[in-house]
Motif scaffolding. Structure first.
Motif, PDB file in Angstrom:
ATOM      1  N   ASN A  11       0.851  -1.172   0.065  1.00 30.62           N
ATOM      2  CA  ASN A  11      -0.111   0.054  -0.119  1.00 30.62           C
ATOM      3  C   ASN A  11       0.825   1.186  -0.031  1.00 30.62           C
ATOM      4  OD1 ASN A  11      -1.968   1.958   0.352  1.00 30.62           O
ATOM      5  ND2 ASN A  11      -2.307   1.327   2.536  1.00 30.62           N
ATOM      6  N   HIS A  99      -9.093   0.637   4.895  1.00 33.66           N
ATOM      7  CA  HIS A  99      -8.258   1.067   5.721  1.00 33.66           C
ATOM      8  C   HIS A  99      -8.346   1.848   6.840  1.00 33.66           C
ATOM      9  CE1 HIS A  99      -4.004   2.418   6.675  1.00 33.66           C
ATOM     10  NE2 HIS A  99      -3.772   1.259   5.905  1.00 33.66           N
ATOM     11  N   GLU A 101      -6.707   4.393   8.017  1.00 27.76           N
ATOM     12  CA  GLU A 101      -6.827   5.865   7.891  1.00 27.76           C
ATOM     13  C   GLU A 101      -7.843   6.565   7.206  1.00 27.76           C
ATOM     14  OE1 GLU A 101      -3.105   5.311   5.635  1.00 27.76           O
ATOM     15  OE2 GLU A 101      -1.984   4.985   7.433  1.00 27.76           O
ATOM     16  N   GLU A 181      -5.081  -5.079  10.343  1.00 26.37           N
ATOM     17  CA  GLU A 181      -3.868  -4.345  10.846  1.00 26.37           C
ATOM     18  C   GLU A 181      -4.383  -3.614  11.990  1.00 26.37           C
ATOM     19  OE1 GLU A 181      -1.981  -2.857   6.891  1.00 26.37           O
ATOM     20  OE2 GLU A 181      -3.775  -1.664   7.047  1.00 26.37           O
ATOM     21  N   ALA A 185      -0.360  -0.396  15.244  1.00 23.60           N
ATOM     22  CA  ALA A 185       0.974  -0.941  14.613  1.00 23.60           C
ATOM     23  C   ALA A 185       1.285  -0.278  13.376  1.00 23.60           C
ATOM     24  CB  ALA A 185       0.801  -2.610  14.460  1.00 23.60           C
ATOM     25  N   ILE A 186       0.203   0.322  12.749  1.00 23.40           N
ATOM     26  CA  ILE A 186       0.448   0.872  11.456  1.00 23.40           C
ATOM     27  C   ILE A 186       1.233   2.202  11.596  1.00 23.40           C
ATOM     28  CG2 ILE A 186      -0.581   1.915   9.509  1.00 23.40           C
ATOM     29  CD1 ILE A 186      -3.038   0.365  10.050  1.00 23.40           C
ATOM     30  N   GLY A 187       2.393   2.173  10.780  1.00 25.43           N
ATOM     31  CA  GLY A 187       3.121   3.197  10.642  1.00 25.43           C
ATOM     32  C   GLY A 187       3.885   3.767  11.928  1.00 25.43           C
ATOM     33  N   GLY A 223      -0.939  -6.602   8.719  1.00 21.15           N
ATOM     34  CA  GLY A 223      -0.300  -5.576   8.317  1.00 21.15           C
ATOM     35  C   GLY A 223      -0.166  -4.587   9.445  1.00 21.15           C
ATOM     36  N   VAL A 226       5.246  -4.051   9.411  1.00 21.30           N
ATOM     37  CA  VAL A 226       6.009  -5.321   8.814  1.00 21.30           C
ATOM     38  C   VAL A 226       7.383  -4.906   7.915  1.00 21.30           C
ATOM     39  CG1 VAL A 226       6.103  -7.491   7.116  1.00 21.30           C
ATOM     40  CG2 VAL A 226       3.982  -6.935   8.341  1.00 21.30           C
ATOM     41  N   ILE A 245       1.367  -4.256   3.413  1.00 21.27           N
ATOM     42  CA  ILE A 245       2.676  -3.653   3.617  1.00 21.27           C
ATOM     43  C   ILE A 245       2.741  -1.935   3.377  1.00 21.27           C
ATOM     44  CG2 ILE A 245       5.377  -3.851   3.597  1.00 21.27           C
ATOM     45  CD1 ILE A 245       3.827  -6.341   4.189  1.00 21.27           C
ATOM     46  N   GLY A 246       3.029  -1.026   4.210  1.00 22.96           N
ATOM     47  CA  GLY A 246       2.842   0.265   3.925  1.00 22.96           C
ATOM     48  C   GLY A 246       4.355   0.626   3.687  1.00 22.96           C
TER      49      GLY A 246
HETATM   50  C1  PEP Z   1      -0.591  -0.012   6.109  1.00 17.14           C
HETATM   51  O1  PEP Z   1      -0.715   1.333   6.156  1.00 17.14           O
HETATM   52  O2  PEP Z   1      -1.539  -0.604   5.581  1.00 17.14           O
HETATM   53  C2  PEP Z   1       0.600  -0.428   6.728  1.00 17.14           C
HETATM   54  C3  PEP Z   1       0.480  -1.737   7.183  1.00 17.14           C
HETATM   55  O3  PEP Z   1       1.596   0.462   7.167  1.00 17.14           O
HETATM   56  P1  PEP Z   1       3.016   0.041   7.855  1.00 17.14           P
HETATM   57  O4  PEP Z   1       3.559  -0.891   7.088  1.00 17.14           O
HETATM   58  O5  PEP Z   1       3.708   1.353   7.512  1.00 17.14           O
HETATM   59  O6  PEP Z   1       2.727  -0.098   9.172  1.00 17.14           O
END
Ligand code: PEP
Length: 272
Positions: A11, A99, A101, A181, A185-187, A223, A226, A245-246
């Motif tokens: 992503n 998502h 966000e 996700e 844990a995101i970003g 997600g 990672v 994966i972001g």
């Molecule tokens: C995402 O935004 O879907 C995500 C998993 O981001 P990141 O890998 O940067 O945590």
């Protein structure tokens, strides 16, 4: 043994430009072709304006591509929106819906996300539907009730699509993918541990019984931060079928290493 073909989806969020994308896609193509990762599905999801560039640059490659969102309406006076039929017209194969966000900043509800799933499925797009709890929800013991609510809504919509629903053809089981996700844990650089991810994935799978294949055919991606260093332990978990994966999807070396980890876990489980 995992019966599901693992999937790694990148992503890109609102990142990239034509020069950056061209370089990244060139490196990804070369890396995937060099390593021959046939046992793995790979998808990249750039911002809308670059879909055509990505389609051209990936023509003939095993790497598929998708959009990060779709409008829940078929067409008409919805300024700034992009329809499922437009995505299909470009050759798009996948779309991310729900998502966190978008759930947070665009206030998308479960109903909105399910409507996006339905219209995407009706046009033959594969759907990567995101779910996950916030830190506050986890810390107050509400992880399972939040995930349960999100999964039940999506499973109902996917079940309708698998029965035919508004679709020209029923949605095949492998075209409905969930991405767990955890929002915390995101970003953030703070990934869920492999054990926490497995626990959540097993719970999610337990709610999918009404789907084709009794939920066993549904891929559940993890997600949230990672990276090459944690991908293998996450993907080795029995209910983790790859990753969304972001940040690391923007670094060819990292994304390729993550794909390599998913491919290695898949061949290890097939060999058992
Ligand atoms: C995402 O935004 O879907 C995500 C998993 O981001 P990141 O890998 O940067 O945590």
């Amino acid at each position: 043994m995992k019966q599901r073909k693992p999937l790694v989806a990148g992503n890109w969020k609102m990142n990239g430009d034509t020069v950056f994308n061209d370089h990244l896609l060139g490196e990804l193509r070369a890396g995937i072709e060099r390593e021959s990762m046939a046992a793995l599905g790979i998808v990249v999801c750039p911002p809308y304006p670059y879909l055509a560039q990505v389609a051209n640059r990936l023509a003939g490659s095993p790497i598929e591509w998708g959009a990060q969102n779709v409008c829940e309406r078929p067409n008409g006076a919805f300024t700034g929106e992009v329809s499922a039929s437009m995505l299909v017209d470009l050759g798009c194969r996948w779309v991310i819906v729900g998502h966190s966000e978008r759930r947070q900043s665009m206030h998308e509800t479960d109903d909105d996300v399910c409507a996006k799933l339905a219209i995407a499925a009706a046009h033959g797009l594969g759907v990567i539907a995101c779910i996950g709890e916030t830190l506050d929800e986890r810390e107050s013991g509400r992880t399972e009730s939040v995930l349960g609510r999100q999964v039940d809504a999506l499973a109902r919509a996917a079940h309708d699509a698998q029965r035919g629903g508004d679709c020209a053809a029923p949605m095949p089981a492998e075209r409905f993918v969930l991405a767990y996700e955890p929002v915390w844990a995101i970003g953030t650089g703070r990934s869920a541990s492999a054990e926490i991810a497995q626990q959540a994935h097993a719970f999610i799978r337990s709610r999918l019984g009404a789907l084709d294949g009794g939920g066993q055919a549904t891929r559940i991606l993890y997600g949230g931060s990672v990276k090459p260093g944690n991908a293998r332990s996450l993907f080795a978990m029995p209910d983790v079928d790859g990753g969304l994966i972001g940040g690391a999807a923007l670094i060819a070396e990292d994304f390729l290493a993550i794909c390599g980890a998913a491919a290695a876990c898949s061949s290890a489980s097939t060999a058992r």
